[in-house]
Design a protein around this motif. Sequence first.
Motif, PDB file in Angstrom:
ATOM      1  N   HIS A   3       5.648   9.655  -3.557  1.00  0.00           N
ATOM      2  CA  HIS A   3       5.663   8.202  -2.641  1.00  0.00           C
ATOM      3  C   HIS A   3       6.102   6.913  -2.761  1.00  0.00           C
ATOM      4  CE1 HIS A   3       1.469   7.125  -0.962  1.00  0.00           C
ATOM      5  NE2 HIS A   3       1.019   8.690  -0.964  1.00  0.00           N
ATOM      6  N   PRO A   4       5.152   6.606  -1.507  1.00  0.00           N
ATOM      7  CA  PRO A   4       5.901   4.997  -0.980  1.00  0.00           C
ATOM      8  C   PRO A   4       4.949   3.993  -1.577  1.00  0.00           C
ATOM      9  CG  PRO A   4       5.046   5.648   0.900  1.00  0.00           C
ATOM     10  CD  PRO A   4       5.370   7.054  -0.375  1.00  0.00           C
ATOM     11  N   TYR A   5       3.548   4.591  -1.697  1.00  0.00           N
ATOM     12  CA  TYR A   5       3.094   3.308  -2.812  1.00  0.00           C
ATOM     13  C   TYR A   5       2.783   3.235  -4.276  1.00  0.00           C
ATOM     14  CZ  TYR A   5      -0.400   4.796   1.174  1.00  0.00           C
ATOM     15  OH  TYR A   5      -1.295   4.499   2.195  1.00  0.00           O
ATOM     16  N   GLU A   6       2.768   2.291  -4.761  1.00  0.00           N
ATOM     17  CA  GLU A   6       3.126   1.874  -6.134  1.00  0.00           C
ATOM     18  C   GLU A   6       2.314   2.715  -6.909  1.00  0.00           C
ATOM     19  OE1 GLU A   6       2.365  -2.244  -8.649  1.00  0.00           O
ATOM     20  OE2 GLU A   6       2.013  -2.901  -6.314  1.00  0.00           O
ATOM     21  N   LEU A   7       1.314   3.077  -6.232  1.00  0.00           N
ATOM     22  CA  LEU A   7       0.173   3.297  -7.442  1.00  0.00           C
ATOM     23  C   LEU A   7      -0.640   4.716  -6.280  1.00  0.00           C
ATOM     24  CD1 LEU A   7      -1.282   3.943 -10.251  1.00  0.00           C
ATOM     25  CD2 LEU A   7      -3.341   2.287  -9.353  1.00  0.00           C
ATOM     26  N   PRO A   8      -0.089   5.860  -5.945  1.00  0.00           N
ATOM     27  CA  PRO A   8      -0.443   6.449  -4.638  1.00  0.00           C
ATOM     28  C   PRO A   8      -2.285   6.727  -5.655  1.00  0.00           C
ATOM     29  CG  PRO A   8       1.503   7.709  -6.743  1.00  0.00           C
ATOM     30  CD  PRO A   8       0.812   6.718  -6.655  1.00  0.00           C
ATOM     31  N   GLU A   9      -2.635   7.924  -4.814  1.00  0.00           N
ATOM     32  CA  GLU A   9      -4.006   8.003  -4.914  1.00  0.00           C
ATOM     33  C   GLU A   9      -3.472   9.881  -5.538  1.00  0.00           C
ATOM     34  OE1 GLU A   9      -8.296   9.851  -3.178  1.00  0.00           O
ATOM     35  OE2 GLU A   9      -6.951   8.833  -1.739  1.00  0.00           O
ATOM     36  N   ILE A  10      -3.823  10.309  -7.055  1.00  0.00           N
ATOM     37  CA  ILE A  10      -3.691  11.717  -7.042  1.00  0.00           C
ATOM     38  C   ILE A  10      -5.160  12.110  -7.554  1.00  0.00           C
ATOM     39  CG2 ILE A  10      -2.057  13.461  -7.825  1.00  0.00           C
ATOM     40  CD1 ILE A  10      -0.265  10.873  -8.264  1.00  0.00           C
ATOM     41  N   VAL A  11      -5.527  13.240  -6.967  1.00  0.00           N
ATOM     42  CA  VAL A  11      -6.873  13.440  -7.853  1.00  0.00           C
ATOM     43  C   VAL A  11      -7.112  14.555  -7.488  1.00  0.00           C
ATOM     44  CG1 VAL A  11      -9.497  12.972  -7.524  1.00  0.00           C
ATOM     45  CG2 VAL A  11      -7.749  11.327  -7.161  1.00  0.00           C
ATOM     46  N   ALA A  12      -7.508  15.311  -8.298  1.00  0.00           N
ATOM     47  CA  ALA A  12      -7.684  17.106  -8.325  1.00  0.00           C
ATOM     48  C   ALA A  12      -9.041  17.442  -8.684  1.00  0.00           C
ATOM     49  CB  ALA A  12      -7.104  17.768  -9.635  1.00  0.00           C
ATOM     50  N   VAL A  13      -9.741  18.158  -7.558  1.00  0.00           N
ATOM     51  CA  VAL A  13     -10.918  19.012  -7.855  1.00  0.00           C
ATOM     52  C   VAL A  13     -11.214  20.437  -7.938  1.00  0.00           C
ATOM     53  CG1 VAL A  13     -12.786  19.100  -6.219  1.00  0.00           C
ATOM     54  CG2 VAL A  13     -11.970  17.075  -6.386  1.00  0.00           C
TER      55      VAL A  13
END
Length: 108
Positions: A78-88
């Motif tokens: 992912h190009p973001y330094e801190l990508p959103e990765i959230v599991a539901v």
Amino acid sequence: MPTHYRIVLCTCPDPDTATGLARRLVEARLAACVNVVPGLTSVYAWQGRIETDHEVLLLAKTRADRFEALADYLRRHHPYELPEIVAVPIEQGDSPYLQWIDSWLDAS
């Protein structure tokens, strides 16, 4: 209904990045399906400021046993330094659809 199925949310900066990540997650059998949802406006706190950006949302359908590998893949690509990765957890779902997730993830 078992809750070992997950929807993983991840925002991306643009459609090309989102579609590329989605395709690679499915090809790697880390997800059975990834929806690419354009048109998102995100307002978030980052490094002491309030930011607003246009983003694209990924909705990846997978299982709990694939989450860590999926998250690791996203962190590495992912190009973001801190990508959103959230599991539901998926609390309920149509059995044939959930079986289809299993059939893709378990195929060799």
